[in-house]
Each structure stands twice: as C-alpha cells, then as structure tokens.
Design an enzyme around this catalytic site. Structure first.
Site, PDB file in Angstrom:
ATOM      1  N   GLU A 278       0.833  -1.209   0.000  1.00 37.77           N
ATOM      2  CA  GLU A 278       0.000   0.000   0.000  1.00 37.77           C
ATOM      3  C   GLU A 278       0.866   1.258   0.000  1.00 37.77           C
ATOM      4  O   GLU A 278       0.537   2.253  -0.652  1.00 37.77           O
ATOM      5  CB  GLU A 278      -0.927  -0.023   1.218  1.00 37.77           C
ATOM      6  CG  GLU A 278      -2.144   0.860   1.069  1.00 37.77           C
ATOM      7  CD  GLU A 278      -3.214   0.491   2.092  1.00 37.77           C
ATOM      8  OE1 GLU A 278      -4.068  -0.346   1.767  1.00 37.77           O
ATOM      9  OE2 GLU A 278      -3.183   1.028   3.212  1.00 37.77           O
ATOM     10  N   GLU A 281       1.989   1.757  -3.429  1.00 38.23           N
ATOM     11  CA  GLU A 281       0.861   2.267  -4.231  1.00 38.23           C
ATOM     12  C   GLU A 281       0.651   3.761  -3.977  1.00 38.23           C
ATOM     13  O   GLU A 281       0.437   4.546  -4.908  1.00 38.23           O
ATOM     14  CB  GLU A 281      -0.399   1.471  -3.837  1.00 38.23           C
ATOM     15  CG  GLU A 281      -1.598   1.701  -4.728  1.00 38.23           C
ATOM     16  CD  GLU A 281      -2.819   0.884  -4.262  1.00 38.23           C
ATOM     17  OE1 GLU A 281      -2.765   0.211  -3.214  1.00 38.23           O
ATOM     18  OE2 GLU A 281      -3.842   0.953  -4.977  1.00 38.23           O
ATOM     19  N   CYS A 298      -8.617  -2.305   4.047  1.00 40.06           N
ATOM     20  CA  CYS A 298      -8.542  -3.485   4.944  1.00 40.06           C
ATOM     21  C   CYS A 298      -9.894  -3.879   5.505  1.00 40.06           C
ATOM     22  O   CYS A 298     -10.091  -5.028   5.880  1.00 40.06           O
ATOM     23  CB  CYS A 298      -7.672  -3.208   6.160  1.00 40.06           C
ATOM     24  SG  CYS A 298      -6.153  -2.416   5.826  1.00 40.06           S
ATOM     25  N   SER A 318      -7.503   1.455  -2.308  1.00 46.56           N
ATOM     26  CA  SER A 318      -6.257   0.740  -2.566  1.00 46.56           C
ATOM     27  C   SER A 318      -6.608  -0.620  -3.159  1.00 46.56           C
ATOM     28  O   SER A 318      -7.589  -1.254  -2.760  1.00 46.56           O
ATOM     29  CB  SER A 318      -5.513   0.544  -1.248  1.00 46.56           C
ATOM     30  OG  SER A 318      -4.553  -0.469  -1.396  1.00 46.56           O
ATOM     31  N   LYS A 357     -15.597 -10.027   7.837  1.00 49.73           N
ATOM     32  CA  LYS A 357     -14.524 -10.854   7.260  1.00 49.73           C
ATOM     33  C   LYS A 357     -15.076 -12.194   6.762  1.00 49.73           C
ATOM     34  O   LYS A 357     -14.500 -12.824   5.890  1.00 49.73           O
ATOM     35  CB  LYS A 357     -13.429 -11.112   8.293  1.00 49.73           C
ATOM     36  CG  LYS A 357     -12.658  -9.876   8.701  1.00 49.73           C
ATOM     37  CD  LYS A 357     -11.527  -9.553   7.761  1.00 49.73           C
ATOM     38  CE  LYS A 357     -10.816  -8.281   8.148  1.00 49.73           C
ATOM     39  NZ  LYS A 357     -10.048  -7.690   7.055  1.00 49.73           N
ATOM     40  N   GLU A 360     -16.238 -11.314   3.429  1.00 43.37           N
ATOM     41  CA  GLU A 360     -15.067 -11.049   2.584  1.00 43.37           C
ATOM     42  C   GLU A 360     -14.429 -12.357   2.106  1.00 43.37           C
ATOM     43  O   GLU A 360     -14.090 -12.498   0.930  1.00 43.37           O
ATOM     44  CB  GLU A 360     -14.041 -10.236   3.384  1.00 43.37           C
ATOM     45  CG  GLU A 360     -12.813  -9.816   2.586  1.00 43.37           C
ATOM     46  CD  GLU A 360     -11.742  -9.167   3.477  1.00 43.37           C
ATOM     47  OE1 GLU A 360     -11.542  -9.627   4.617  1.00 43.37           O
ATOM     48  OE2 GLU A 360     -11.100  -8.209   3.022  1.00 43.37           O
ATOM     49  N   GLU A 365     -13.564 -13.188  -5.991  1.00 39.97           N
ATOM     50  CA  GLU A 365     -12.292 -12.672  -6.537  1.00 39.97           C
ATOM     51  C   GLU A 365     -11.129 -12.881  -5.570  1.00 39.97           C
ATOM     52  O   GLU A 365      -9.970 -12.722  -5.964  1.00 39.97           O
ATOM     53  CB  GLU A 365     -12.421 -11.194  -6.934  1.00 39.97           C
ATOM     54  CG  GLU A 365     -12.687 -10.211  -5.811  1.00 39.97           C
ATOM     55  CD  GLU A 365     -14.164 -10.065  -5.454  1.00 39.97           C
ATOM     56  OE1 GLU A 365     -14.960 -10.966  -5.775  1.00 39.97           O
ATOM     57  OE2 GLU A 365     -14.510  -9.044  -4.832  1.00 39.97           O
ATOM     58  N   CYS A 502     -10.805  -2.026  14.497  1.00 43.97           N
ATOM     59  CA  CYS A 502     -11.036  -3.456  14.746  1.00 43.97           C
ATOM     60  C   CYS A 502     -11.115  -3.815  16.224  1.00 43.97           C
ATOM     61  O   CYS A 502     -11.714  -4.830  16.568  1.00 43.97           O
ATOM     62  CB  CYS A 502      -9.927  -4.280  14.115  1.00 43.97           C
ATOM     63  SG  CYS A 502      -9.920  -4.134  12.347  1.00 43.97           S
TER      64      CYS A 502
END
Ligand code: HC1
Length: 573
Positions: A278, A281, A298, A318, A357, A360, A365, A502
């Site tokens: 990141e 990036e 994230c 990102s 999560k 996710e 993908e 989190c």
C-alpha cells in the site's frame, strides 16, 4: 450542580445528568434494558422506572433530567412491581431456550430475571414464530428472541448511518427487521456486526463457523493453519473474565496450538506486507498523478459500504487485499511450495474481531491461487467458545510464540487493530522511503484516539502529506461528503467500518450495557494495542525480516507482477 435526594441520600450532581447517571454515581443500581449510553437513550423499555416525588406516574430514569430539589425513590413497592410486570411481559413471548442460546451466561435479559428475582411468569404471550434470517454470510437474526429494545436500530441508523434495520409493523406484531421483512442479505447491510455487539440478548449473532473448523482439524488429509488479527489479542481475555484491555497474545497462541492447528501465524505479519504494497501504491499515485486520495481497503465492511453507497470512490480504494486475505494467498502459494504441501490441502482459518470478514472470505475474486485465500473465519467470540469446549484453562497456559517461517511481526502490524493504525503504520514506512533516512519519532499521535475524524499534515521530504482517518461508517459518510464537495483534499485516507477500528469490531467479546455505557472499550483495548507496539523490538513494517524474506525469495519487490497477482484485488460497482 444541583441538589437532589435518591432513596433519602442527599447528592450534588451536575445539572445535565439524568436520574440514571446520578444514581450510578451514588452506587445505586437501577436496572436497564434498552439503555446504551450515547447510542440508545430512548426510555422505551420501562425497566428503569423510578418514583419522582410530585410526578403523576413512574418515570424512566435513563431520560429524566435531574433538577434542584428532585426527590427520587428507586426501590419503592410500586417501582419493584412495575419492573417485574414489565419484565414478565417481555418474557411472556420471548423464546426462552436459554440453555442452547449463544448468549447463555452473557444475556442481559437473563441477568435481569435473576436480579429482579423472577420466579414465575404471570402472563402467557403468543410467540411470533418467526423464521430465522440466516441467509447473510455474517449475521443471523432471530426475531423470536428480540426484545424490541431498538439498540441495533440506533446503532445501524444513528452511528453507522447504514439504516438497514428498523421497526416494522405495530403493536404485538412489531418486529425489528429490514424493510418489507427482507433478509439482511438482500439489503445493503455492511455486515459490520455492530448490531450484534449492542444486542442485549441472542436475537443477533454471527454465522458460526466452529463446526467447519472442528471438521477441518479432525481431517488428517488437511494441513490446517490459523492466523490471528491484531485486535483479537487485546480482547480475547475478556471472554475468560480478564480485565478489559488485557494483552493475551501468548495465551492465545498456546490455546490455538492445543486446539490442534498445524501452524499458528500472525495476521500482523501480513499487515506489514500490506504496508509494503500500500505504501508503494501511495508513493506511485502521488508521484505519477494517480487517483487521490488513496483510501485504505482493509475493512470489508467499509468496502461493502463504499460499493453500495459511494461507488464514485471505488477508484480511490487501494487495490491491496486486506492483510488476512494476503496471508491466505501467501499460505496457499509461497508457503505451500516451500513446505511441499499441495495447496488444495492447506485449510486457512482466520480469527478476526470482525463479522464482515466472513463475507469477505467468500468473495469469489479473493481466490488468487484457484482456491479461496481463506477457508473459514472465526470471530474472537467463536474462538473463545472453541477454547471453552476443548476444556483449555486459558489463563494458565504457558508462553508460546507464533510459528515460523512467517511468525514475526512488527509494532506497525499490531497497531492496525486501532483506528488510525493503518495510517500510522504506513507513515512510518512511507516517510523513511521518501526521505531515505531512518526516522526516530514514529508515534503519530494526530491519528490516534477516538475522535470521529482525525486529520494530519505530515512533512515528508518536500511533500506535505495530507492525511485523514475516519472510523465508524457515520464518520466515513461525513468525511467522504466533505471530499466530494471539494471542501477537503487529502493524499491518504484510512477508513474503518467499526467505531474505534477493529478493537471494537462486530466479532469482539460482548460487554453488557452496564459496562459498555461507562467504559470506552475502544480506548481500553487500543491502549493495549499501543503497549504491544512499544514492547516489540521492531516497529516498522519495512524492517520485518520475514517480509524481507518474502520479497527476496518470492515476490521480488513491492508492486511486482507476482505481488499484484496474489496480493491485490478489485471491487464491484
Ligand atoms: Fe483488522 Fe486487519 S486490522 S482489518 O482491522 O487490516 O478484522 O484486528 O485483521 O485483514 O492485520 C480486523 C483487526 C485485521 C486485516 C489486519
């Protein structure tokens, strides 16, 4: 200040207090059910009624303001009877399968029944016989257990500003549900799970993956590895009666080894890897005129919110996968190759403070090796249930360390678990890359803490890097609207779906309103995160020897083609 009396005790309290706040200060306990400080102060459930001299009826202490000379009685016969009747009415149509309820032992309704000495329920209500909404990959909704306190509604509507659940119908038919009684899976729920954390009973819970994980552990064909998120280690202890903010990293690792996982890894290592990708990036976008601000990716609840509600910011996201997904891809490629294991036999379990999560991990993908990067996600609460089921004495475990070959993480990886942590971790690395110098002062206090939106301008070489951090989706909305309106410009933005980041994720241990209303869980758990950072010998991601090893042996350099194939992703409009 005003003078009042509660149960004949003379008190001086601030004039802006409610009776409930005043009583608490005098150690007089008034029962509550719907109340949650700053989130749900609506006086709806009537559990906290008290007698106020001169008032015509009993009053709800959670919303009644104090005033000079107020005389309050919290335990009169009328008060005791009213509370009992209210509670018995709630219980009369409640699905009372307490022994098999996920909240058995941690249910505010159960506790109230005990505290108010309920021995019999004088009323018989009709059960709604509602069907379970278990279609979401993250959250299960059971209206038969709902007590209509509306805490989840307030959380979703007022704090997260997502508004996918509300009260439907009226009178006895009232139900908390998405519009038209749809499933949570059919509405733009971000799966953040904050509704679960505020539910006093078992009406909302995570979709459990415990059985799948036991099955994998019992399957001799599989190599089962587990990774643990930064925020789990500062909250898991609460499930075993330890104080809020206890650091239990080594107990957690030891418990996971006893559960039978073949390897125990740390998601923090992958958080360091994320910073490398990141950070690269960010520098690339700044130097080459890429889309700015770069926004962190994230938090899967935030990603889902962005896809549904702010698709115009998708190009700002990102392309980095979140750390645990990166780790999953690394485990099924580099690690499997290095250890000579067939990647189809590697079963990756992530222990996360997060319910999103789970969603996710099922995104198609996120399967760069041809297999899902992560096979199962357990919340912190589910891990605690497994440890209890296995009869492990959590507090007495010896010190144990994460496994090699990737068992090392830095303080930068740990701080991902608190709001502002990803930003701070990135700044520690980006500042050194851009200046080419080693920087001593690495604590970026401007981005720490629980203020809803934090901003900082950091001078790095000849660049004034403008950063912003938002946590909680209500704050994310405010920040994005400001950027959209051209009222603010940044290079780098961190967004976390959960208030506090989190550490306060939707999969973390649930504290009752009696604790949560008066202790800021976000602050206490974040303190432990920053302590852990300070205790680690390496505190910058780019200095992590395991991450260096990964680039030397496998990825080449950050942003390489191979890194892009395995560590990056794309989003849906
Ligand atoms: Fe998080 Fe993350 S910090 S998203 O907040 O980037 O869940 O703890 O594991 O993946 O590392 C959560 C925490 C967590 C990821 C990391």
């Amino acid at each position: 200040m005003v003078n009042i009396t509660i149960d004949n005790q003379k008190l001086q309290v601030p004039a802006n207090y409610t009776i409930l706040e005043a009583a608490r200060e005098a150690n007089i306990e008034i029962p509550t059910l719907c109340y949650l400080k700053d989130i749900n102060e609506i006086g709806a459930c009537r559990m906290c009624v008290v007698e106020v001299k001169g008032a015509r009826s009993l009053q709800a202490a959670c919303v009644y303001p104090v005033s000079e000379g107020l005389e309050i009685y919290t335990q009169s016969p009328a008060v005791r009877e009213a509370r009992k009747v209210t509670l018995e009415l709630i219980l009369s149509n409640h699905d009372k399968k307490c022994l098999t309820c996920v909240r058995n032992g941690n249910c505010e309704l159960q506790k109230l029944s005990e505290d108010l000495n309920i021995k019999d329920i004088r009323f018989e209500g009709e059960s709604g016989n509602y069907s379970l909404d278990n279609f979401s990959p993250s959250i299960v909704r059971d209206p038969n257990k709902c007590v209509l306190c509306r805490r989840c509604v307030s959380m979703c509507k007022n704090i997260q500003k997502v508004s996918v659940i509300d009260t439907n119908e009226r009178g006895f038919k009232t139900i908390v549900a998405p519009a038209f009684n749809k499933s949570l899976n059919e509405v733009p729920c971000t799966m953040c799970g904050q509704c679960i954390n505020v539910c006093p009973v078992g009406a909302l819970k995570e979709k459990e993956d415990i059985d799948r994980v036991w099955e994998a552990l019992d399957n001799p064909e599989l190599h089962v590895v587990v990774q643990t998120a930064p925020a789990v280690r500062v909250a898991l202890g609460e499930e075993f009666g330890m104080p809020i903010g206890s650091r239990v990293t080594s107990n957690m690792v030891a418990a996971l080894k006893r559960l039978g996982f073949d390897k125990v890894f740390d998601t923090d290592t992958a958080a360091d890897l994320t910073i490398m990708e990141e950070g690269t990036e960010l520098i690339d976008r700044i130097k080459n005129g890429g889309k700015l601000p770069l926004i962190t990716s994230c938090s899967p609840g935030w990603i889902k919110f962005c896809e549904h509600t702010y698709p115009e910011f998708i190009e700002n996201l990102s392309s980095c996968k979140s750390p645990h997904e990166m780790f999953g891809a690394v485990l099924k490629s580099y690690y499997a190759e290095k250890e000579g294991i067939d990647p189809s036999k590697v079963f990756v379990v992530s222990v996360m403070p997060c319910t999103a999560k789970k969603f996710e991990a099922q995104r198609p993908e996120l399967a760069s090796t041809g297999f899902p990067d992560v096979d199962a996600v357990l919340t912190t609460r589910e891990l605690a249930r497994m440890i209890k089921e296995a009869g492990i004495d959590f507090k007495q475990l010896p010190e144990e360390n994460f496994d090699d070959p990737m068992g090392e993480a830095t303080g930068a990886g740990v701080i991902f678990g608190a709001t502002g942590g990803v930003m701070e971790a990135a700044l520690r690395t980006v500042a050194e890359i851009l200046t080419g110098k080693s920087i001593e002062d690495i604590e970026y206090n401007e981005v720490r803490g629980v203020e809803g939106i934090k901003e900082a301008t950091i001078e790095v070489a000849d660049l004034k890097l403008k950063a912003a951090v938002a946590h909680g989706l209500g704050n994310a909305r405010k920040l994005l609207d400001k950027i959209k309106a051209g009222e603010a410009e940044y290079h780098f933005v961190e967004i976390m779906a959960c208030p506090g980041g989190c550490v306060n994720g939707g999969g973390q241990p649930i504290q009752p309103s009696s604790v949560r209303s008066w202790t800021d869980l976000r602050v206490e758990r974040a303190k432990a995160i920053y302590e852990e950072d300070r205790a680690l010998p390496i505190r910058k991601s780019h200095e992590n020897p395991k991450v260096k090893m990964l680039y030397d042996e496998y990825f080449g350099e950050p942003g390489s083609e191979k890194a892009h194939k395995l560590l990056h992703t794309h989003y849906e409009k």
